[in-house]
Design an enzyme around this catalytic site. Structure first.
Site, PDB file in Angstrom:
ATOM      1  N   LYS A  39      49.903 -19.606  14.642  1.00  0.00           N
ATOM      2  CA  LYS A  39      50.359 -20.997  14.530  1.00  0.00           C
ATOM      3  C   LYS A  39      51.862 -21.045  14.253  1.00  0.00           C
ATOM      4  O   LYS A  39      52.475 -20.024  13.926  1.00  0.00           O
ATOM      5  CB  LYS A  39      49.587 -21.706  13.417  1.00  0.00           C
ATOM      6  N   ARG A 136      42.038 -28.412   0.304  1.00  0.00           N
ATOM      7  CA  ARG A 136      42.809 -28.916   1.468  1.00  0.00           C
ATOM      8  C   ARG A 136      41.843 -29.507   2.498  1.00  0.00           C
ATOM      9  O   ARG A 136      41.766 -30.723   2.653  1.00  0.00           O
ATOM     10  CB  ARG A 136      43.647 -27.763   2.036  1.00  0.00           C
ATOM     11  N   HIS A 166      39.115 -20.731   2.776  1.00  0.00           N
ATOM     12  CA  HIS A 166      40.483 -20.221   2.669  1.00  0.00           C
ATOM     13  C   HIS A 166      40.829 -20.068   1.188  1.00  0.00           C
ATOM     14  O   HIS A 166      40.546 -20.968   0.379  1.00  0.00           O
ATOM     15  CB  HIS A 166      41.467 -21.181   3.331  1.00  0.00           C
ATOM     16  N   ARG A 219      41.500 -13.337   9.044  1.00  0.00           N
ATOM     17  CA  ARG A 219      42.527 -14.173   9.676  1.00  0.00           C
ATOM     18  C   ARG A 219      43.885 -13.620   9.256  1.00  0.00           C
ATOM     19  O   ARG A 219      44.318 -13.821   8.124  1.00  0.00           O
ATOM     20  CB  ARG A 219      42.353 -15.637   9.264  1.00  0.00           C
ATOM     21  N   TYR A 265      83.426 -28.168   5.441  1.00  0.00           N
ATOM     22  CA  TYR A 265      83.275 -29.525   4.895  1.00  0.00           C
ATOM     23  C   TYR A 265      83.424 -29.521   3.377  1.00  0.00           C
ATOM     24  O   TYR A 265      82.977 -28.606   2.688  1.00  0.00           O
ATOM     25  CB  TYR A 265      81.897 -30.074   5.273  1.00  0.00           C
ATOM     26  N   CYS A 311      77.686 -25.369   8.380  1.00  0.00           N
ATOM     27  CA  CYS A 311      77.715 -26.568   9.230  1.00  0.00           C
ATOM     28  C   CYS A 311      76.452 -26.629  10.084  1.00  0.00           C
ATOM     29  O   CYS A 311      75.608 -25.741   9.992  1.00  0.00           O
ATOM     30  CB  CYS A 311      78.953 -26.526  10.128  1.00  0.00           C
ATOM     31  N   ASP A 313      76.133 -26.160  13.255  1.00  0.00           N
ATOM     32  CA  ASP A 313      76.072 -25.186  14.346  1.00  0.00           C
ATOM     33  C   ASP A 313      76.866 -23.907  14.062  1.00  0.00           C
ATOM     34  O   ASP A 313      76.854 -22.977  14.866  1.00  0.00           O
ATOM     35  CB  ASP A 313      76.632 -25.804  15.623  1.00  0.00           C
TER      36      ASP A 313
HETATM   37  C1  PMH Z   1      43.254 -21.367   7.177  1.00  0.00           C
HETATM   38  C2  PMH Z   1      44.227 -20.221   7.232  1.00  0.00           C
HETATM   39  N1  PMH Z   1      43.770 -18.991   7.498  1.00  0.00           N
HETATM   40  C3  PMH Z   1      44.609 -17.933   7.553  1.00  0.00           C
HETATM   41  C4  PMH Z   1      45.956 -18.086   7.353  1.00  0.00           C
HETATM   42  C5  PMH Z   1      46.848 -16.853   7.420  1.00  0.00           C
HETATM   43  O1  PMH Z   1      47.289 -16.559   6.139  1.00  0.00           O
HETATM   44  P1  PMH Z   1      48.356 -15.389   5.976  1.00  0.00           P
HETATM   45  O2  PMH Z   1      49.543 -15.767   6.811  1.00  0.00           O
HETATM   46  O3  PMH Z   1      48.651 -15.377   4.496  1.00  0.00           O
HETATM   47  O4  PMH Z   1      47.689 -14.131   6.468  1.00  0.00           O
HETATM   48  C6  PMH Z   1      46.469 -19.347   7.051  1.00  0.00           C
HETATM   49  C7  PMH Z   1      47.950 -19.460   6.778  1.00  0.00           C
HETATM   50  N2  PMH Z   1      48.366 -20.718   6.342  1.00  0.00           N
HETATM   51  C8  PMH Z   1      49.502 -20.931   5.665  1.00  0.00           C
HETATM   52  C9  PMH Z   1      50.458 -20.044   5.302  1.00  0.00           C
HETATM   53  O5  PMH Z   1      51.390 -20.768   4.608  1.00  0.00           O
HETATM   54  N3  PMH Z   1      51.032 -22.056   4.522  1.00  0.00           N
HETATM   55  C10 PMH Z   1      49.887 -22.171   5.169  1.00  0.00           C
HETATM   56  O6  PMH Z   1      49.199 -23.260   5.311  1.00  0.00           O
HETATM   57  C11 PMH Z   1      45.595 -20.448   6.998  1.00  0.00           C
HETATM   58  O7  PMH Z   1      46.041 -21.702   6.730  1.00  0.00           O
END
Ligand code: PMH
Length: 384
Positions: A39, A136, A166, A219, A265, A311, A313
């Protein structure tokens, strides 16, 4: 291959991504699958390039935050199963199903709406999210879970492919809350008539610390990119991680300031003596944030300070001597014996390492290396 016309770029070492995933596979119990979390443009590393590399290294599933990120991967030719970890809209179920994109479910009313609108032929793969204490997303009680299961079983195309939770504190030394969440997960799984094919709870920290509690898929996000989930648990990690991201630029201007002359600046920086000042073409619109004033970069293997306000850029650095235009500047990475890590940047910013590569914006071209050679160059500014 794209090209780019501003001397600032990021380098993504896909060999590091590959090794981090392959090492995890060797470390996990046999049969534990790896879901590569790609992601946010793979935490800023390039979604499709990281996804394909992770799959080559043995990942068998991908995860994104929302449906558009999954559709983007499909458009780029990535065909592996993808799970949307965040909330999606019931009316988008058909689109997800058509592209073999699994959705997270955690509300019975969402399923009622999805059931009423979806009549398509494609199976809808669902992962039930259980809130064991992250607070969450996720179902929290048995009655809602039973209503969800009834709605899934009632629809001919809905398939419960997975159940997951999670963890909120897997990256902390104290494991009390992690143990509480794990126990809650075991209890909540009992609400299901049977465990679905995929059960997953571990992020990088949990996978690397407690592989025996991973169920049958992990994950894997931050540590796929070679970063420790936290500085606290970094010493506990079972094997060396390889950082994949580096950031570079080049001097575009060099000048001598007389004592008393100002930089940037607000004229907040004043030369104290005759000083050589360099300008590099990267600024806060590239994600090199203003709070990095007073941090440093590497030039010719030496740390040199960023002077004056950053700045939009550009930013300015104080050089040890007059240097040629085009001299390479490393903002994240190695030069000689010196290194500036993502953790170093995060520490200066007072944030976590996750945020740093995610913040390096689309304006910075990404050059991808595989087997030590340039495999691809992506410049989103002029090539979309
Ligand atoms: C539902 C879920 N699973 C797995 C992961 C992966 O976690 P990791 O990168 O620690 O291995 C995330 C990461 N989510 C986020 C990481 O930072 N903010 C978050 O919402 C997540 O939101």
């Amino acid at each position: 291959m794209d090209d780019f016309h501003r001397d600032t770029w990021a380098e993504i070492d896909l060999d590091a991504i590959h090794d981090n995933v392959a090492n995890l596979r060797r470390f996990l119990p046999d049969g534990t699958r790896v879901m590569a979390v790609v992601k946010a443009n793979a935490y800023g590393h390039g979604d499709a390039q990281v996804a394909e590399t992770a799959l080559e290294a043995g990942a068998s599933y991908l995860a994104v935050a929302f449906l558009d990120e999954a559709l983007a991967l499909r458009k780029k030719g990535v065909n592996a199963p993808i799970l949307v970890l965040g909330a999606s809209r019931p009316m988008d179920v058909a689109l997800a199903a058509r592209h073999r994109i699994a959705l997270t479910v955690f509300r019975a009313d969402w399923l009622e709406q999805a059931s009423s609108v979806y009549t398509g032929p494609d199976p809808v793969y669902l992962h039930l999210k259980m809130d064991t204490g992250m607070g969450r997303l996720g179902v929290k009680d048995g009655e809602e879970t039973k209503r969800i299961m009834t709605l899934i079983n009632r629809h001919p195309r809905f398939i419960l492919e997975g159940a997951y939770t999670h963890f909120a504190t897997a990256d902390e030394l104290n494991t009390d809350y992690l143990s509480y969440q794990y126990s809650r997960f075991l209890h909540m799984l009992e609400w299901l008539p049977a465990r679905p094919p995929l059960v997953h709870c571990a992020n990088s920290a949990a996978a690397l610390r407690f592989p025996d509690r991973a169920f049958n898929m992990v994950r894997f996000g931050i540590s796929m990119y070679g970063l420790a989930p936290s500085t606290d648990i970094k010493p506990l990690l079972p094997y060396e991680l390889k950082e994949a991201f580096s950031l570079h630029s080049r001097l575009v201007h060099v000048k001598k300031l007389q004592p008393g002359e100002k930089v940037s600046y607000g004229a907040t920086y004043t030369a104290k003596a005759e000083e050589w000042i360099g300008t590099i073409p990267i600024g806060y619109a590239d994600g090199w944030l203003r709070r990095l004033q007073h941090f440093h970069v590497l030039v010719n293997g030496q740390k040199v300070p960023i002077v004056g306000r950053i700045c939009m850029d550009q930013c300015m650095i104080r050089l040890p001597e007059p240097l040629p235009i085009g001299t390479k500047v490393t903002l994240i990475g190695h030069q000689g014996d010196e290194t500036i890590s993502i953790d170093d940047v995060a520490r200066h910013l007072g944030t976590i390492n996750y945020e740093v590569p995610c913040t390096i914006s689309y304006r910075v071209p990404r050059i991808f290396f595989r087997n030590k050679r340039i495999m691809e160059l992506r410049n989103a500014v002029c090539h979309g």
